[in-house]
Design a protein around this motif. Sequence first.
Motif, PDB file in Angstrom:
ATOM      1  N   ASP A  35       0.809  -1.126  -0.080  1.00 16.69           N
ATOM      2  CA  ASP A  35      -0.102   0.023   0.038  1.00 16.69           C
ATOM      3  C   ASP A  35       0.802   1.218  -0.046  1.00 16.69           C
ATOM      4  O   ASP A  35       1.809   1.114   0.839  1.00 16.69           O
ATOM      5  N   VAL A  36       0.747   2.190  -0.833  1.00 15.36           N
ATOM      6  CA  VAL A  36       1.555   3.371  -0.974  1.00 15.36           C
ATOM      7  C   VAL A  36       0.758   4.463  -1.066  1.00 15.36           C
ATOM      8  O   VAL A  36      -0.339   4.453  -1.623  1.00 15.36           O
ATOM      9  N   TRP A  37       1.068   5.710  -0.260  1.00 17.28           N
ATOM     10  CA  TRP A  37       0.390   6.700  -0.212  1.00 17.28           C
ATOM     11  C   TRP A  37       1.334   7.894  -0.963  1.00 17.28           C
ATOM     12  O   TRP A  37       2.399   7.832  -0.876  1.00 17.28           O
ATOM     13  N   VAL A  38       0.643   8.580  -1.880  1.00 22.16           N
ATOM     14  CA  VAL A  38       1.309   9.496  -2.601  1.00 22.16           C
ATOM     15  C   VAL A  38       0.497  10.804  -2.440  1.00 22.16           C
ATOM     16  O   VAL A  38      -0.880  11.083  -2.732  1.00 22.16           O
ATOM     17  N   PRO A  39       1.358  12.042  -2.003  1.00 17.80           N
ATOM     18  CA  PRO A  39       0.653  13.155  -2.073  1.00 17.80           C
ATOM     19  C   PRO A  39       0.543  13.988  -3.181  1.00 17.80           C
ATOM     20  O   PRO A  39       1.503  13.707  -4.144  1.00 17.80           O
ATOM     21  N   ILE A  40      -0.730  14.757  -3.560  1.00 19.43           N
ATOM     22  CA  ILE A  40      -0.752  15.272  -4.787  1.00 19.43           C
ATOM     23  C   ILE A  40      -1.355  16.769  -4.611  1.00 19.43           C
ATOM     24  O   ILE A  40      -2.139  16.696  -3.701  1.00 19.43           O
ATOM     25  N   ILE A  68      -5.571   0.379  -7.836  1.00 23.22           N
ATOM     26  CA  ILE A  68      -4.980  -0.981  -7.674  1.00 23.22           C
ATOM     27  C   ILE A  68      -4.290  -1.190  -8.997  1.00 23.22           C
ATOM     28  O   ILE A  68      -4.720  -1.444 -10.083  1.00 23.22           O
ATOM     29  N   ASP A  69      -2.821  -1.264  -8.965  1.00 24.44           N
ATOM     30  CA  ASP A  69      -2.108  -1.632 -10.204  1.00 24.44           C
ATOM     31  C   ASP A  69      -2.184  -3.110 -10.509  1.00 24.44           C
ATOM     32  O   ASP A  69      -2.911  -4.162  -9.830  1.00 24.44           O
ATOM     33  N   PRO A  70      -1.705  -3.587 -11.670  1.00 18.50           N
ATOM     34  CA  PRO A  70      -1.838  -5.031 -12.060  1.00 18.50           C
ATOM     35  C   PRO A  70      -1.304  -6.102 -11.227  1.00 18.50           C
ATOM     36  O   PRO A  70      -1.676  -7.324 -11.237  1.00 18.50           O
ATOM     37  N   PHE A  71      -0.388  -5.616 -10.056  1.00 16.66           N
ATOM     38  CA  PHE A  71       0.307  -6.584  -9.287  1.00 16.66           C
ATOM     39  C   PHE A  71      -0.639  -6.651  -8.024  1.00 16.66           C
ATOM     40  O   PHE A  71      -0.211  -7.105  -6.749  1.00 16.66           O
ATOM     41  N   SER A  72      -1.806  -6.038  -8.075  1.00 22.30           N
ATOM     42  CA  SER A  72      -2.663  -5.969  -6.801  1.00 22.30           C
ATOM     43  C   SER A  72      -2.218  -4.858  -5.496  1.00 22.30           C
ATOM     44  O   SER A  72      -2.367  -5.022  -4.488  1.00 22.30           O
ATOM     45  N   ASN A  73      -0.898  -4.075  -5.999  1.00 22.94           N
ATOM     46  CA  ASN A  73      -0.757  -3.196  -5.008  1.00 22.94           C
ATOM     47  C   ASN A  73      -1.554  -1.972  -4.923  1.00 22.94           C
ATOM     48  O   ASN A  73      -2.319  -1.688  -6.117  1.00 22.94           O
ATOM     49  N   THR A  74      -1.983  -1.341  -3.975  1.00 19.60           N
ATOM     50  CA  THR A  74      -2.785  -0.332  -3.672  1.00 19.60           C
ATOM     51  C   THR A  74      -2.093   0.944  -3.635  1.00 19.60           C
ATOM     52  O   THR A  74      -1.213   1.381  -2.716  1.00 19.60           O
ATOM     53  N   ILE A  75      -2.358   1.903  -4.439  1.00 20.40           N
ATOM     54  CA  ILE A  75      -1.948   3.108  -4.404  1.00 20.40           C
ATOM     55  C   ILE A  75      -2.901   4.260  -4.310  1.00 20.40           C
ATOM     56  O   ILE A  75      -3.929   4.417  -5.068  1.00 20.40           O
ATOM     57  N   ARG A  76      -2.655   4.994  -3.082  1.00 21.43           N
ATOM     58  CA  ARG A  76      -3.680   5.845  -2.558  1.00 21.43           C
ATOM     59  C   ARG A  76      -3.105   7.421  -2.949  1.00 21.43           C
ATOM     60  O   ARG A  76      -2.058   7.765  -2.445  1.00 21.43           O
TER      61      ARG A  76
END
Length: 75
Positions: free
Chosen positions: A21-26, A61-69
């Motif tokens: 699970d990755v958090w990306v500030p935007i 959710i990317d193709p490898f089932s990682n969650t990007i928020r």
Amino acid sequence: MSRRLLNRESSGPRRRHPRFDVWVPISDIAAWREELHATGYERMNPGIDVDSPGGPTMEVIDPFSNTIRFCQITA
């Protein structure tokens, strides 16, 4: 290591990598959402959770089932 053991290990089920699970500030989450929608990928149709702790958040959710928020930081 014996050849028999090596063959058994290499022909077994594939290992899955760990899910992240990755958090990306935007700065502008609405503009980023529109850019993702414009790609035309059916699976790339995320919504924005405006009530999320920390600010409006969009989850992909990317193709490898990682969650990007993607989170728009509100000051």
